[in-house]
Design a protein around this motif. Sequence first.
Motif, PDB file in Angstrom:
ATOM      1  N   PHE A 178       0.796  -1.221   0.000  1.00 16.20           N
ATOM      2  CA  PHE A 178       0.000   0.000   0.000  1.00 16.20           C
ATOM      3  C   PHE A 178       0.834   1.279   0.000  1.00 16.20           C
ATOM      4  O   PHE A 178       0.316   2.348  -0.306  1.00 16.20           O
ATOM      5  CB  PHE A 178      -0.950   0.011   1.205  1.00 16.20           C
ATOM      6  CG  PHE A 178      -1.878  -1.172   1.252  1.00 16.20           C
ATOM      7  CD1 PHE A 178      -2.476  -1.647   0.096  1.00 16.20           C
ATOM      8  CD2 PHE A 178      -2.147  -1.820   2.451  1.00 16.20           C
ATOM      9  CE1 PHE A 178      -3.334  -2.741   0.131  1.00 16.20           C
ATOM     10  CE2 PHE A 178      -3.004  -2.908   2.497  1.00 16.20           C
ATOM     11  CZ  PHE A 178      -3.594  -3.375   1.337  1.00 16.20           C
ATOM     12  N   ASP A 207       1.637  -5.457   2.937  1.00 18.74           N
ATOM     13  CA  ASP A 207       0.772  -4.907   3.972  1.00 18.74           C
ATOM     14  C   ASP A 207      -0.542  -5.693   4.020  1.00 18.74           C
ATOM     15  O   ASP A 207      -0.779  -6.578   3.199  1.00 18.74           O
ATOM     16  CB  ASP A 207       0.505  -3.428   3.681  1.00 18.74           C
ATOM     17  CG  ASP A 207       1.791  -2.646   3.463  1.00 18.74           C
ATOM     18  OD1 ASP A 207       2.685  -2.741   4.313  1.00 18.74           O
ATOM     19  OD2 ASP A 207       1.900  -1.949   2.429  1.00 18.74           O
ATOM     20  N   ALA A 232      -4.964  -5.520   4.848  1.00 14.96           N
ATOM     21  CA  ALA A 232      -6.210  -4.787   5.085  1.00 14.96           C
ATOM     22  C   ALA A 232      -7.266  -5.766   5.576  1.00 14.96           C
ATOM     23  O   ALA A 232      -7.363  -6.884   5.077  1.00 14.96           O
ATOM     24  CB  ALA A 232      -6.688  -4.087   3.817  1.00 14.96           C
ATOM     25  N   VAL A 273     -12.491  -0.353   7.354  1.00 17.65           N
ATOM     26  CA  VAL A 273     -11.377  -1.205   6.955  1.00 17.65           C
ATOM     27  C   VAL A 273     -10.150  -0.808   7.768  1.00 17.65           C
ATOM     28  O   VAL A 273      -9.805   0.384   7.839  1.00 17.65           O
ATOM     29  CB  VAL A 273     -11.069  -1.068   5.453  1.00 17.65           C
ATOM     30  CG1 VAL A 273      -9.861  -1.914   5.070  1.00 17.65           C
ATOM     31  CG2 VAL A 273     -12.265  -1.462   4.621  1.00 17.65           C
ATOM     32  N   SER A 274      -9.499  -1.785   8.381  1.00 17.09           N
ATOM     33  CA  SER A 274      -8.253  -1.554   9.114  1.00 17.09           C
ATOM     34  C   SER A 274      -7.079  -1.855   8.209  1.00 17.09           C
ATOM     35  O   SER A 274      -6.982  -2.952   7.660  1.00 17.09           O
ATOM     36  CB  SER A 274      -8.179  -2.441  10.359  1.00 17.09           C
ATOM     37  OG  SER A 274      -9.193  -2.129  11.285  1.00 17.09           O
ATOM     38  N   VAL A 275      -6.181  -0.885   8.056  1.00 21.20           N
ATOM     39  CA  VAL A 275      -4.993  -1.042   7.228  1.00 21.20           C
ATOM     40  C   VAL A 275      -3.774  -1.125   8.131  1.00 21.20           C
ATOM     41  O   VAL A 275      -3.547  -0.250   8.980  1.00 21.20           O
ATOM     42  CB  VAL A 275      -4.858   0.125   6.232  1.00 21.20           C
ATOM     43  CG1 VAL A 275      -3.533   0.044   5.481  1.00 21.20           C
ATOM     44  CG2 VAL A 275      -6.023   0.112   5.253  1.00 21.20           C
ATOM     45  N   ALA A 291      -3.339  -0.117  13.448  1.00 23.36           N
ATOM     46  CA  ALA A 291      -4.262   0.024  12.329  1.00 23.36           C
ATOM     47  C   ALA A 291      -4.657   1.481  12.100  1.00 23.36           C
ATOM     48  O   ALA A 291      -4.856   2.248  13.044  1.00 23.36           O
ATOM     49  CB  ALA A 291      -5.510  -0.811  12.571  1.00 23.36           C
ATOM     50  N   ASN A 345      -7.897   3.186  10.287  1.00 22.46           N
ATOM     51  CA  ASN A 345      -9.222   2.714   9.907  1.00 22.46           C
ATOM     52  C   ASN A 345      -9.916   3.692   8.969  1.00 22.46           C
ATOM     53  O   ASN A 345      -9.896   4.904   9.194  1.00 22.46           O
ATOM     54  CB  ASN A 345     -10.079   2.497  11.159  1.00 22.46           C
ATOM     55  CG  ASN A 345      -9.486   1.445  12.074  1.00 22.46           C
ATOM     56  OD1 ASN A 345      -8.902   0.486  11.597  1.00 22.46           O
ATOM     57  ND2 ASN A 345      -9.628   1.631  13.378  1.00 22.46           N
ATOM     58  N   THR A 358      -7.949  -6.161  -3.157  1.00 21.34           N
ATOM     59  CA  THR A 358      -7.110  -5.088  -3.679  1.00 21.34           C
ATOM     60  C   THR A 358      -7.105  -5.098  -5.200  1.00 21.34           C
ATOM     61  O   THR A 358      -7.379  -6.113  -5.839  1.00 21.34           O
ATOM     62  CB  THR A 358      -5.670  -5.212  -3.169  1.00 21.34           C
ATOM     63  OG1 THR A 358      -5.144  -6.481  -3.573  1.00 21.34           O
ATOM     64  CG2 THR A 358      -5.610  -5.102  -1.662  1.00 21.34           C
ATOM     65  N   LEU A 389      -8.472  -0.333  -2.677  1.00 18.63           N
ATOM     66  CA  LEU A 389      -9.257  -1.330  -1.970  1.00 18.63           C
ATOM     67  C   LEU A 389     -10.682  -1.360  -2.504  1.00 18.63           C
ATOM     68  O   LEU A 389     -11.263  -0.306  -2.796  1.00 18.63           O
ATOM     69  CB  LEU A 389      -9.302  -1.039  -0.460  1.00 18.63           C
ATOM     70  CG  LEU A 389      -7.973  -1.087   0.286  1.00 18.63           C
ATOM     71  CD1 LEU A 389      -8.175  -0.651   1.740  1.00 18.63           C
ATOM     72  CD2 LEU A 389      -7.364  -2.479   0.232  1.00 18.63           C
TER      73      LEU A 389
END
Length: 411
Positions: free
Chosen positions: A283, A290, A292, A301-303, A315, A317, A329, A340
């Motif tokens: 990302f 990484d 997600a 969505v937590s990255v 994360a 979010n 992705t 995303l």
Amino acid sequence: MRDNGNPSAERTESAAGINGRVIAGLALMFTAVTLIALTGCRSDTPVNTTASQTIDAPVRTAGPLAFAVKTDYGAGSEPSSVTTGDFNGDGKTDLAVANYGSGNVSIRLGAGDGTFGAKVDYGAGVNPSSVTTGEFTGDGNTDLAVANYGSNNVSVFLNAGNGTFGAAMNYSVGTGPGSVTKGDFNRTGKISLAVANTDSDSVSILQGVGNGSFGAAAGYGAGSRPNCVAAADFNGDGISDLAFANYGNNMLSILPGTGNGTFGAAANYAAGASPHSVTTGDFNGDGKTDVAVANADSNDVSVFLNAGNGTFGAAANYGAGTYLSSVTTGDFNGDGKSDLAVSNYSSGNVSILPGTGDGTFGVKSDYAAGAGPIMVTTGDFNGDGKTDLAVANWESGNVSILLNTTDFGNS
């Protein structure tokens, strides 16, 4: 009121419409009774408790990203998962759909112009929840593996090379398998399978023999109610590791691969509320993988950005739709950066969050899908070099195709 795994009152009507079953994960942990939260992760696994950052992502009303109005294709009863592959060797992208309610897999061959032919169904196990592809025999043909939630096994379908498949070969795994993915976990060059077992809080590893068959399952602890599993090399050692979305304890779990088909202890990272789905990508353009995670009950969505040694920061979010069911992705606007795509079960649409290339994501754009979109995947369905979307819709019993009409020259 809800407990961990019990849908909210807002979803009561749709739950009744699916015979009282409830969604509990990407691969959909639907059962005839309310899901009960089980115990948390193993006590010897470290947990990252650093507070996460929340970033507001308002809906984008205008911009270069564009998709055509959806076209729907019938599937079986309660389609739970969709994947893509070239099943007949014609260079065109086809569809495979796991149908939870009808206990089968539907194949639709792509015409190459964004349309698909009539479906052909193959019997699987009880309540197929997830489907993936792989070359299991080394013959160059794309085969299928299906996780069957209700019969606690995986069905493997070998491709005849012309887009048809042989009868299922079944392999026992843990309890309530909800997700299956592939990888070379012992560095033999042969494809193996990893299965997230939601009801036994474990992962089953089926080592591939290379002739289309698999060895007996070896089990490893995952988290609490692992709904989805993804394989990738997170620490740069050339060995496939595993990532899990754990619905039961709101955690992302990372299991490091050893290279001999076994896995080390999990490291856990705090995600949002009720994680359903996990995907991987680079990302921020640093060459590191990484993660997600789509969180159903926090609608975000937590990255997680990779530090490069297999560990992850806290994360960040990003808001999406309502009751997120899956995330994947793709580069949807042609700028070379990972974006995303998120399916939103309760809002009946797909959200696209464009990547900026530095690990953050811009404002979302929403596109209508069918009723109860449970999973989204990508593919180039009309051969124009743009990444399109396919969405499995649980309640409407079909798959929505959204063709990418973005003008890449204006991205």
